[in-house]
Design a protein around this motif. Structure first.
Motif, mmCIF file in Angstrom:
data_model
loop_
_atom_site.group_PDB
_atom_site.id
_atom_site.type_symbol
_atom_site.label_atom_id
_atom_site.label_comp_id
_atom_site.label_asym_id
_atom_site.label_seq_id
_atom_site.Cartn_x
_atom_site.Cartn_y
_atom_site.Cartn_z
ATOM 1 N N ASP A 59 36.951 54.025 36.575
ATOM 2 C CA ASP A 59 36.066 53.933 35.418
ATOM 3 C C ASP A 59 34.785 54.719 35.696
ATOM 4 O OD1 ASP A 59 37.849 52.354 34.049
ATOM 5 O OD2 ASP A 59 36.895 50.463 34.598
ATOM 6 N N GLU A 104 36.983 54.470 30.980
ATOM 7 C CA GLU A 104 37.136 53.044 30.712
ATOM 8 C C GLU A 104 37.598 52.790 29.277
ATOM 9 O OE1 GLU A 104 32.656 54.017 30.455
ATOM 10 O OE2 GLU A 104 34.394 54.575 31.696
ATOM 11 N N ARG A 121 41.376 53.677 29.252
ATOM 12 C CA ARG A 121 42.150 52.662 29.977
ATOM 13 C C ARG A 121 42.324 51.395 29.124
ATOM 14 N NH1 ARG A 121 42.441 53.137 35.022
ATOM 15 N NH2 ARG A 121 40.291 53.832 35.270
#
Length: 227
Positions: free
Chosen positions: A97, A168, A171
């Protein structure tokens, strides 16, 4: 500046190309298509970590090509999944991230480096950046067999890659269950409520799908317009 990465899905079989060799490995003016795509991200004015999600059937061919031609670069090579969605999801597991990740089709090797860099720069401010192109041709919608109706082309845009996201954000989007409605990364991210930021695409950025595309790609390289 956030760390920058690219995921290159290269898992397609290239059936529409009509070749025994998957289109990622077809020769394009002395180099495989996939090498030309990778080089887009190797020669930028900043470092980009490279993850290639590759068709297992060409993994050995690709690695042997790299060895024989001294094409040495740091990358992560991961096998492609059942669909593009699954390939990108698997590749994301290798990235942290806090970064910015582009997802770029392995068979889109024709971009100017400054255009690639500009999309990364826009992603510093926007968590989801998607290049679009206006439609130039007249369009019709297929209503039924042999029946069509005119549509307003101004209401439509062509979507390209690289699509670039905060890692992030991407994801989290790929934690969703797969659905056939997910046609690209932007559609996956949009489902989570993250607004998409659109930027200008490029007419040079064609996706190599048919033999005619290869002829056009070769002519564009020969013309020098990509430099």
């Amino acid at each position: 500046m956030r760390p920058r990465y690219v995921i290159i899905p290269a898992g397609g079989s290239g059936s529409r190309m009509g070749s025994e060799i998957p289109k990622q490995m077809l020769d394009l003016r002395g180099k495989p298509v996939l090498r030309r795509t990778v080089e887009l991200f190797m020669d930028l004015p900043f470092k980009v970590g490279i993850v290639i999600s590759i068709n297992p059937s060409i993994k050995d061919m690709w690695m042997e090509y790299c060895r024989q031609n001294n094409f040495v670069f740091k990358s992560i090579l991961t096998p492609g999944g059942l669909t593009r969605f699954h390939s990108v999801k698997r590749a994301l597991s290798y990235l942290p991230d806090g970064g910015i990740v582009a997802v770029h089709d392995g068979v889109r090797p024709l971009m100017r480096k400054e255009d690639v860099a500009a999309i990364f720069e826009e992603a510093e401010e926007h968590p989801a950046v998607v290049p679009l192109m206006p439609v130039q041709d007249s369009m019709r919608r297929l209503v039924s067999d042999g029946v069509t109706e005119i549509v307003d082309r101004e209401e439509y845009r062509l979507v390209q890659t690289p699509q670039v996201f905060h890692t992030e954000v991407l994801r989290k989007a790929y934690s969703q269950a797969f659905t056939p409605e997910f046609t690209d990364d932007a559609s996956v991210v949009e489902r989570t409520g993250v607004p998409l930021h659109f930027c200008a695409g490029s007419r040079l950025n064609i996706k190599l799908t048919t033999p005619e595309d290869m002829v056009l790609a070769g002519a564009l390289i020969d013309s020098g317009c990509l430099r």
